[in-house]
Design an enzyme around this catalytic site. Structure first.
Site, mmCIF file in Angstrom:
data_model
loop_
_atom_site.group_PDB
_atom_site.id
_atom_site.type_symbol
_atom_site.label_atom_id
_atom_site.label_comp_id
_atom_site.label_asym_id
_atom_site.label_seq_id
_atom_site.Cartn_x
_atom_site.Cartn_y
_atom_site.Cartn_z
ATOM 1 C CG ASP A 192 -1.875 -4.248 -11.281
ATOM 2 O OD1 ASP A 192 -0.361 -3.847 -11.765
ATOM 3 O OD2 ASP A 192 -2.158 -4.434 -10.111
ATOM 4 C CD GLU A 284 2.661 -3.263 -14.636
ATOM 5 O OE1 GLU A 284 3.618 -2.935 -14.240
ATOM 6 O OE2 GLU A 284 2.177 -3.939 -14.020
ATOM 7 C CB CYS A 337 2.603 8.941 -5.927
ATOM 8 S SG CYS A 337 1.097 10.082 -5.357
ATOM 9 C CB CYS A 340 2.580 14.156 -6.429
ATOM 10 S SG CYS A 340 3.572 13.053 -5.332
ATOM 11 C CB CYS A 356 2.210 9.661 -1.723
ATOM 12 S SG CYS A 356 3.482 10.766 -2.417
ATOM 13 C CG ASP A 366 -3.759 -4.509 -6.547
ATOM 14 O OD1 ASP A 366 -2.546 -4.713 -6.605
ATOM 15 O OD2 ASP A 366 -4.382 -5.395 -6.137
#
Length: 381
Positions: A192, A284, A337, A340, A356, A366
């Site tokens: 990231d 990304e 998240c 989950c 969360c 990050d």
């Protein structure tokens, strides 16, 4: 595991060199002629398209160059090697090909003050003998500082000579090299990109990141910002057109060159370490050009040089038998998240840590994003 074999690649090796006064004068004349030929050919192509709606081929441009040399006004073009002039026409042809294919903007004229000074020589325009390089119409071999050896038995196919704004002379030697892939690795990692931390890894790597996986951002431009500001103020005080202003401009360029060199060196070491440690690397697909429109962050984003990080990872992964996976730019890596899979409704840029609402997991923004990028990359494989 992906298995890769040794592969031959065309690779450029760049070295500093120190020309004699005669060589410097001849090369400076060559740079000027290359720029002139490029601009005149671009002018003729633009005129033909505007007046007659037709495209001028490389062959026609080459014939124009021959005619220019026979005129009294441009007879000096014959005083330099013809190969760099022909290469300038080939580069212009490539620029138009990319433009008509909608891969690039319309070619622009080269500026005497702002454009890169360079000349490209193919095999017929230089002599390579016993590790000594001599250019056509240049007296004696170049005094090259061999900071690293060329591949054993390498035969240069193309040589590009350049001089940057700081007055440093460089020669780039293109030759064939054999890249041997690294042994397969067990590690996989998601990256990231950031500003406070240059990169955040989905897992910590000793010696490369801190305990949570964050790689510090050296901020090379900020570190030399005071020195750059002093040099720019000194330049602003000099009279335009004076020799003192020219010297001050070189001092500014040297500061910029120092920043660029330190940044490139750091990114090379960082990306090489990442490629060596991991078999699969997920990143990304950032649109850096759009992100640079944020005036508050543009300077910091430019200093982080995210695009250069990706470019280095791409070719090093290809060379060394690694797999680079690019995750879609719209993937909600920061809001998802990693525990989950719940997506948060809003996630302002100022929120660096969050909990969360569904499972109660506490996240570093990050680190969570890096883990999600890895999961998405592995799923896309």
């Amino acid at each position: 595991m992906m298995c890769a074999m040794a592969q031959p690649v065309k690779r450029a090796f760049t070295y500093r060199f120190y020309p004699t006064p005669e060589q410097a004068e001849q090369l400076a004349r060559t740079f000027g002629c290359v720029r002139l030929v490029y601009n005149k050919a671009l002018e003729e192509r633009s005129r033909a398209h505007a007046l007659h709606g037709r495209r001028v081929s490389y062959g026609e441009s080459s014939a124009m160059l021959t005619a220019w040399k026979r005129t009294q006004e441009l007879a000096f073009l014959g005083e330099v090697s013809s190969v760099p002039l022909q290469q300038a026409l080939r580069h212009l042809q490539s620029a138009f090909t990319n433009f008509f294919a909608k891969r690039a903007a319309y070619p622009r004229f080269k500026s005497r003050k702002r454009s890169r000074l360079s000349a490209e020589y193919t095999r017929s325009a230089f002599t390579w003998r016993d590790g000594r390089l001599t250019l056509a119409k240049t007296a004696g071999p170049l005094d090259i500082v061999w900071s690293r050896p060329l591949p054993e038995g390498a035969e240069p196919s193309t040589v590009t000579v350049s001089r940057d704004a700081a007055g440093r002379w460089s020669v780039s030697i293109l030759c064939e090299d054999t890249i041997r892939p690294l042994d397969p690795a067990d590690g996989v990692v998601g990256l990231d990109a950031g500003i406070t931390s240059l990169l955040t890894l989905s897992r910590p790597i000793p010696g490369l990141s801190d305990a949570v996986g964050k790689v510090a951002n050296p901020r090379h431009e900020r570190a030399d910002r005071a020195r750059l500001a002093r040099a720019q103020r000194a330049l602003a005080r000099k009279e335009r057109g004076s020799s003192n202003r020219a010297k001050a401009r070189v001092r500014v360029a040297r500061v910029h060159a120092r920043i660029t060199d330190r940044r490139r060196d750091h990114l090379h070491k960082l990306t090489t370490s990442i490629v060596r440690e991991n078999q699969v690397i997920a990143i990304e697909d950032l649109t850096v050009r759009n992100l640079m429109r944020n005036r508050r962050l543009a300077r910091a984003i430019s200093d982080a040089s995210w695009r250069q990080v990706r470019t280095m990872l791409e070719y090093k992964a290809r060379w060394y038998g690694r797999e680079l996976v690019v995750v879609d730019r719209w993937f909600p890596s920061s809001k998802l998240c990693s525990a989950c899979g719940t997506i948060a409704q809003v996630m302002p840029l100022g929120v660096r840590e969050w909990v969360c609402a569904a499972c109660g997991a506490a996240h570093d923004r990050d680190v969570n994003a890096a883990k999600n990028v890895l999961a998405a990359g592995l799923a896309e494989r």
